[in-house]
Scaffold this motif. Structure first.
Motif, PDB file in Angstrom:
ATOM      1  N   LEU A 266       0.826  -1.206   0.000  1.00  0.00           N
ATOM      2  CA  LEU A 266       0.000   0.000   0.000  1.00  0.00           C
ATOM      3  C   LEU A 266       0.864   1.262   0.000  1.00  0.00           C
ATOM      4  O   LEU A 266       0.567   2.233  -0.706  1.00  0.00           O
ATOM      5  N   GLY A 267       1.938   1.244   0.797  1.00  0.00           N
ATOM      6  CA  GLY A 267       2.841   2.388   0.796  1.00  0.00           C
ATOM      7  C   GLY A 267       3.488   2.596  -0.554  1.00  0.00           C
ATOM      8  O   GLY A 267       3.647   3.735  -1.020  1.00  0.00           O
TER       9      GLY A 267
ATOM     10  N   ALA B  67       2.158   1.670  -3.435  1.00  0.00           N
ATOM     11  CA  ALA B  67       1.147   2.086  -4.403  1.00  0.00           C
ATOM     12  C   ALA B  67       0.706   3.530  -4.188  1.00  0.00           C
ATOM     13  O   ALA B  67       0.440   4.257  -5.152  1.00  0.00           O
ATOM     14  N   VAL B  68       0.636   3.959  -2.933  1.00  0.00           N
ATOM     15  CA  VAL B  68       0.133   5.306  -2.643  1.00  0.00           C
ATOM     16  C   VAL B  68       1.233   6.355  -2.795  1.00  0.00           C
ATOM     17  O   VAL B  68       1.055   7.367  -3.477  1.00  0.00           O
ATOM     18  N   ARG B  69       2.374   6.120  -2.176  1.00  0.00           N
ATOM     19  CA  ARG B  69       3.426   7.132  -2.160  1.00  0.00           C
ATOM     20  C   ARG B  69       4.447   6.929  -3.276  1.00  0.00           C
ATOM     21  O   ARG B  69       5.027   7.896  -3.764  1.00  0.00           O
TER      22      ARG B  69
END
Length: 368
Positions: free
Chosen positions: A40-41, A43-45
């Motif tokens: 998730l990190g 993909a998001v950042r």
């Protein structure tokens, strides 16, 4: 001998142990949670790729009193892009701006010189083309793919294919967590980061092979006995090498921690963070995966074999029978009645045996 040494000796002899295999679902859950967070990190950042990968310009100033935040503002105003500014140990500034060509870098250099109130000749400018970054990225991916293939082939030959799969899963686990930490922290990804990633794979594989070697030795002719299942022996292998793995990891982490927290954090040598963070996170993840992921996964795969299923059935049946016999022995009443066949107890002084004749050497009766 130290307490840790005594603990390691007792673990190696099997006097004490912790059931790592029995709690494998807990370790799987923790790893899945950490991996999802890392993905998730990512993909998001996303990753903060350095100019070596996406191209750009690097400006190095002389020793100056201008702060990092002021330099970032000046660089953003001059280029229109976000800049990464690092204050080096000698008081100079290193300003990185991605996506710049030669004409743009010359103008930015002139503008920075005006803001810093210095001669433009005192600011060194280096330009990195995007094609160079693409070559580095491709070489890194090729090296990683070749390493993975060679690891699987070696482990499949030296041990077996199940151990090769487990080791591969552990390596992917370590890489994913390390890359996710880079995305969450926001550290710049440089060629040093790639070197660090490739280095941690070797450390992770070393710990895994140590446990696998012990497991292979102890499971030789395992089907010829009815005392231990494959999971039991796998758990003994982990416990037997646990202190060794901890010692190896701690010794490797100490100098890396010095680079990361003292060199990169306290002294401000930001370039050390490129490789030290990947080494620190990867070494810790590699030690975790070799104990909590690789070996339990091998045990899961082996327990699916018909021979191991039959062995587990025999071992559990034998343990159940032993438990029943022990319960029956504990429930049997203790008899306090005397045994009829036993000789009666003698109370008081023993009687002397009767003499063969009356008087010494004289027969009984009257003399004729």
């Amino acid at each position: 001998m130290s307490k840790l040494g005594n603990l390691g000796a007792r673990l190696h002899r099997g006097e004490i142990s912790y059931d790592f295999i029995g709690h494998r679902k807990l370790w799987y859950g923790i790893s899945i949670l950490i991996t999802i967070t890392a993905i998730l990190g990512l993909a998001v950042r996303g990753l903060n790729m350095g100019i070596d990968f996406q191209g750009g310009a690097v400006f190095t100033t002389e020793k100056t009193s201008i702060s990092v935040s002021q330099a970032e503002d000046y660089a953003k105003e001059a280029s229109g892009h976000d800049a990464v500014v690092q204050k080096l140990g000698n008081g100079t500034l290193r300003i990185q701006i991605a996506g710049m060509d030669t004409k743009q870098s010359d103008q930015i250099k002139t503008d920075l010189a005006k803001d810093f109130k210095v001669d433009p000749e005192t600011i060194a400018a280096d330009l990195v083309g995007p094609s160079w970054g693409d070559q580095i990225a491709n070489k890194a991916w090729q090296g990683l793919a070749i390493f993975m293939v060679l690891v699987v082939i070696y482990l499949a030959i030296a041990f077996e294919w199940r151990m090769a799969i487990a080791a591969l899963v552990a390596l992917i686990h370590d890489i994913t967590i390390t890359v996710g930490i880079y995305a969450l922290v926001g550290f710049e990804v440089t060629p040093g980061t790639v070197i660090g990633l490739l280095t941690i794979l070797g450390y992770s594989l070393y710990d895994t092979v140590v446990v696998f070697d012990s497991l292979k030795e102890q499971t030789k002719d395992i089907t010829k006995q009815n005392r231990w299942t494959y999971s039991d022996i796998a758990n003994r292998s982990i416990n037997g090498t646990l202190v060794r793995s901890i010692n190896t990891t701690v010794v490797a982490l100490l100098p890396v921690a010095g680079l990361l927290f003292i060199g990169g954090g306290f002294l401000g040598a930001g370039t050390l963070n490129d490789i030290s963070l990947s080494l620190f996170v990867g070494l810790a993840a590699g030690a975790y995966s070799s104990i909590f992921i690789a070996t339990p996964l091998v045990a899961d795969l082996k327990e699916r074999e018909p021979a191991m299923k039959a062995l587990r059935k025999r071992v559990l049946a034998k343990r159940a029978q032993a438990s029943v016999e022990e319960d029956m022995a504990d429930a049997r009443p203790v008899s306090h009645e005397p045994d009829d066949d036993a000789a009666p107890a003698v109370v008081g002084p023993r009687t002397q045996p009767a003499s063969r004749g009356r008087g010494r050497g004289r027969p009984s009766g009257k003399r004729r």
